[in-house]
Design a protein around this motif. Structure first.
Motif, PDB file in Angstrom:
ATOM      1  N   SER A  19       9.943   2.548   3.707  1.00 34.22           N
ATOM      2  CA  SER A  19       9.313   3.367   2.655  1.00 34.22           C
ATOM      3  C   SER A  19       8.139   2.654   1.993  1.00 34.22           C
ATOM      4  CB  SER A  19      10.352   3.767   1.606  1.00 34.22           C
ATOM      5  OG  SER A  19      10.973   2.622   1.046  1.00 34.22           O
ATOM      6  N   GLY A  20       8.315   1.385   1.626  1.00 38.88           N
ATOM      7  CA  GLY A  20       7.230   0.663   0.974  1.00 38.88           C
ATOM      8  C   GLY A  20       6.084   0.355   1.922  1.00 38.88           C
ATOM      9  N   MET A  21       6.418  -0.065   3.139  1.00 38.60           N
ATOM     10  CA  MET A  21       5.382  -0.441   4.094  1.00 38.60           C
ATOM     11  C   MET A  21       4.596   0.784   4.574  1.00 38.60           C
ATOM     12  SD  MET A  21       4.441  -3.448   5.047  1.00 38.60           S
ATOM     13  CE  MET A  21       5.656  -4.692   5.403  1.00 38.60           C
ATOM     14  N   SER A  22       5.272   1.907   4.785  1.00 36.33           N
ATOM     15  CA  SER A  22       4.558   3.111   5.232  1.00 36.33           C
ATOM     16  C   SER A  22       3.599   3.607   4.153  1.00 36.33           C
ATOM     17  CB  SER A  22       5.541   4.214   5.614  1.00 36.33           C
ATOM     18  OG  SER A  22       6.318   4.630   4.517  1.00 36.33           O
ATOM     19  N   ALA A  23       3.983   3.458   2.877  1.00 34.53           N
ATOM     20  CA  ALA A  23       3.082   3.849   1.788  1.00 34.53           C
ATOM     21  C   ALA A  23       1.820   3.003   1.802  1.00 34.53           C
ATOM     22  CB  ALA A  23       3.797   3.709   0.438  1.00 34.53           C
ATOM     23  N   ILE A  24       1.973   1.684   2.009  1.00 33.98           N
ATOM     24  CA  ILE A  24       0.806   0.797   2.127  1.00 33.98           C
ATOM     25  C   ILE A  24      -0.057   1.211   3.317  1.00 33.98           C
ATOM     26  CG2 ILE A  24       0.071  -1.562   2.628  1.00 33.98           C
ATOM     27  CD1 ILE A  24       1.045  -1.321  -0.182  1.00 33.98           C
ATOM     28  N   ALA A  25       0.588   1.587   4.420  1.00 39.33           N
ATOM     29  CA  ALA A  25      -0.151   2.004   5.620  1.00 39.33           C
ATOM     30  C   ALA A  25      -1.012   3.225   5.336  1.00 39.33           C
ATOM     31  CB  ALA A  25       0.830   2.303   6.757  1.00 39.33           C
ATOM     32  N   HIS A  26      -0.461   4.208   4.623  1.00 36.97           N
ATOM     33  CA  HIS A  26      -1.232   5.407   4.290  1.00 36.97           C
ATOM     34  C   HIS A  26      -2.420   5.073   3.387  1.00 36.97           C
ATOM     35  CE1 HIS A  26       1.058   8.574   6.207  1.00 36.97           C
ATOM     36  NE2 HIS A  26       2.185   8.071   5.746  1.00 36.97           N
ATOM     37  N   ILE A  27      -2.210   4.160   2.447  1.00 39.46           N
ATOM     38  CA  ILE A  27      -3.306   3.761   1.561  1.00 39.46           C
ATOM     39  C   ILE A  27      -4.415   3.068   2.363  1.00 39.46           C
ATOM     40  CG2 ILE A  27      -3.942   2.238  -0.356  1.00 39.46           C
ATOM     41  CD1 ILE A  27      -1.125   2.751  -1.523  1.00 39.46           C
ATOM     42  N   LEU A  28      -4.035   2.161   3.258  1.00 33.85           N
ATOM     43  CA  LEU A  28      -5.026   1.465   4.072  1.00 33.85           C
ATOM     44  C   LEU A  28      -5.783   2.435   4.981  1.00 33.85           C
ATOM     45  CD1 LEU A  28      -3.022  -1.765   5.031  1.00 33.85           C
ATOM     46  CD2 LEU A  28      -4.995  -1.625   3.488  1.00 33.85           C
ATOM     47  N   LEU A  29      -5.091   3.437   5.509  1.00 33.37           N
ATOM     48  CA  LEU A  29      -5.771   4.449   6.320  1.00 33.37           C
ATOM     49  C   LEU A  29      -6.792   5.210   5.476  1.00 33.37           C
ATOM     50  CD1 LEU A  29      -2.753   5.825   8.389  1.00 33.37           C
ATOM     51  CD2 LEU A  29      -4.772   4.673   9.328  1.00 33.37           C
TER      52      LEU A  29
END
Length: 479
Positions: A19-29
């Motif tokens: 959950s935390g890592m996927s949120a960071i991934a969306h922000i970086l995208l």
């Protein structure tokens, strides 16, 4: 445009489906970084990231490391004995902890951080919705999927404000100073890291940083919050540009400790201290501020939702959003995945899923749902303990909280990457249960769901509860 934050624009996120890592991934995208990810499990989360342009692999060998500028790791992998850590640490590529990446991104904004043992995800989502519907175009990081962000847990916005969930589990929440620091509550969780409740509370006091400019919004009806407020004294360095907002429930002022604490804060902080008093009656929270009276009603049941809602409204007010606007927004609060989420109905049985895995959360969720259930119907709880360390430390407290169910099924422990502790199983909880019928399940889904059906009748409620994969059992029941 944002490449100077990191040594390049190609990020590799380990455990990208979390959950935390996927949120960071969306922000970086959103920031136009190229995102690569490793996760041994393919899921709806990883598939959605691939749809957005991320490259997700189930083995590290499939990733060309020469394409990677930097690696993002979580505390679960930040261990020299972890096989994944051993693999990537040999690569000549800079590594950043997930919290470092989060803090670097949100340092580009004015920000609101939300911490607390329970309720931080819901509170962060509430603040995000208030900012969003007030046209602030915020950046957001939430530790769960929400329809507010198009079923993502994070986004990078064009506005000057951001709000993010600040995770206390590994102490990293002390490393970044937001303009507004929110605390919902402080409970005896993550003691495998902090060892004692005193050390945990000291970390929260450092997080609110009264010696630094900014504001703190705290829920004073919580014992842990009261403890850190009690630690403020004449010897505490308090910045002249620090403001303290504390919400208090009127009924608490029957206790001498609360009265004395309130008087100390008034004396110590004078015009830097702003108390807000509230009452709750028939699922409506009433509060007074600056000589005016307000009422807050949410589409979700439970007093914890109302106090989190008031915290969110006050946080919005501190960034110039009128109280009336915050209240109006939360009257249509969207909610978060896995927080009293209704999955569906099968043969008259309603299935609700919730992330609650700490005794306090479990107790609140079961009682909130039970309060709205007809007297002749029952709530059947399917609980999956989360982590061996938590089960070992809190087995008695977990049993006490789960004993309010009408019938309890216990799944095997979800390890979350932890090594097994000899003698610690779901039976460790079962031996302390008081007055509730229960059964230990095998963890084999087909057999478990057949067992669930024996206990459930039309009008009953099945609650899948826990931070692991227990939701999948609820979904299979509906199939």
């Amino acid at each position: 445009m944002y490449e100077s934050l990191f040594p390049g624009k190609r990020a590799l996120l380990l455990g990208i489906g979390g959950s935390g890592m996927s949120a960071i991934a969306h922000i970086l995208l959103d920031m136009n970084f190229e995102v690569f990810g490793y996760d041994k499990k393919i899921s709806n989360v990883t598939n959605f990231l691939k749809e957005r342009g991320a490259f997700v692999y189930q083995t590290l060998d499939s990733i060309d490391s020469s394409k990677i500028s930097f690696i993002v790791i979580s505390s679960a992998i930040n261990d020299k004995n972890h096989s994944i850590f051993q693999e990537v640490s040999n690569l000549p590529i800079p590594m950043f902890h997930r919290s470092e990446v989060l803090h670097k991104i949100f340092s580009l904004h004015k920000s609101i951080s939300v911490a607390g043992s329970h309720g931080k995800t819901s509170t962060t989502t509430m603040i995000a919705q208030i900012l969003e519907e007030s046209n602030f175009e915020p950046s957001v990081m939430i530790g769960a999927d929400t329809a507010l962000l198009g079923k993502k847990g994070g986004k990078f916005g064009k506005g000057e404000w951001g709000v993010y969930e600040s995770d206390e589990s590994d102490g990293t929440f002390q490393n970044h100073l937001a303009n507004i620091r929110v605390v919902s509550n402080i409970d005896n969780d993550h003691l495998d890291f902090y060892k004692t409740k005193d050390r945990l509370e000291t970390a929260f006091l450092k997080y609110i940083s009264p010696n630094q400019p900014g504001s703190a919004v705290l829920q004073g009806n919580d014992n842990g919050v009261q403890n850190i407020l009690s630690n403020l004294s004449d010897k505490t360095e308090i910045s002249k540009e620090f403001q303290l907002y504390v919400i208090w429930r009127n009924i608490d002022f029957k206790e001498k400790r609360i009265v004395d604490l309130q008087d100390r804060l008034k004396s110590l902080m004078k015009d830097q201290y702003f108390p807000i008093f509230f009452d709750i009656h028939q699922s409506i929270l009433s509060f007074n501020y600056l000589g005016h009276s307000y009422q807050l009603k949410l589409p979700y049941e439970g007093e914890h939702y109302l106090t989190n809602g008031l915290t969110a409204v006050i946080s919005g007010f501190l960034v110039s959003i009128p109280l009336e606007k915050g209240i109006e927004t939360l009257s249509n609060y969207i909610g978060v995945k896995r927080r009293q989420e209704v999955l569906g109905n099968k043969d008259g049985v309603t299935v609700v899923d919730d992330y609650g895995h700490h005794p306090t959360e479990i107790n609140i969720v079961i009682k909130s749902l039970k309060a709205n259930l007809p007297a002749n119907k029952k709530i059947v709880v399917l609980f999956q303990p989360h982590r061996y360390t938590r089960t070992q430390l809190l087995q008695v407290e977990l049993a006490d909280a789960l004993s309010s169910a009408d019938f309890l099924y216990l799944l095997p422990i979800y390890s979350a990457g932890e090594k097994e502790i000899e003698g610690v199983t779901s039976a460790s909880i079962a031996k302390h249960l008081n007055g509730v019928a229960f059964k230990l399940l095998s963890g084999e889904m087909k057999a478990d769901v057949m067992e669930l059906r024996k206990q459930l009748n039309s009008g009953d409620l099945l609650l899948s509860l826990g931070a692991g994969s227990v939701r999948e059992w609820g979904e299979d029941f509906l199939r």
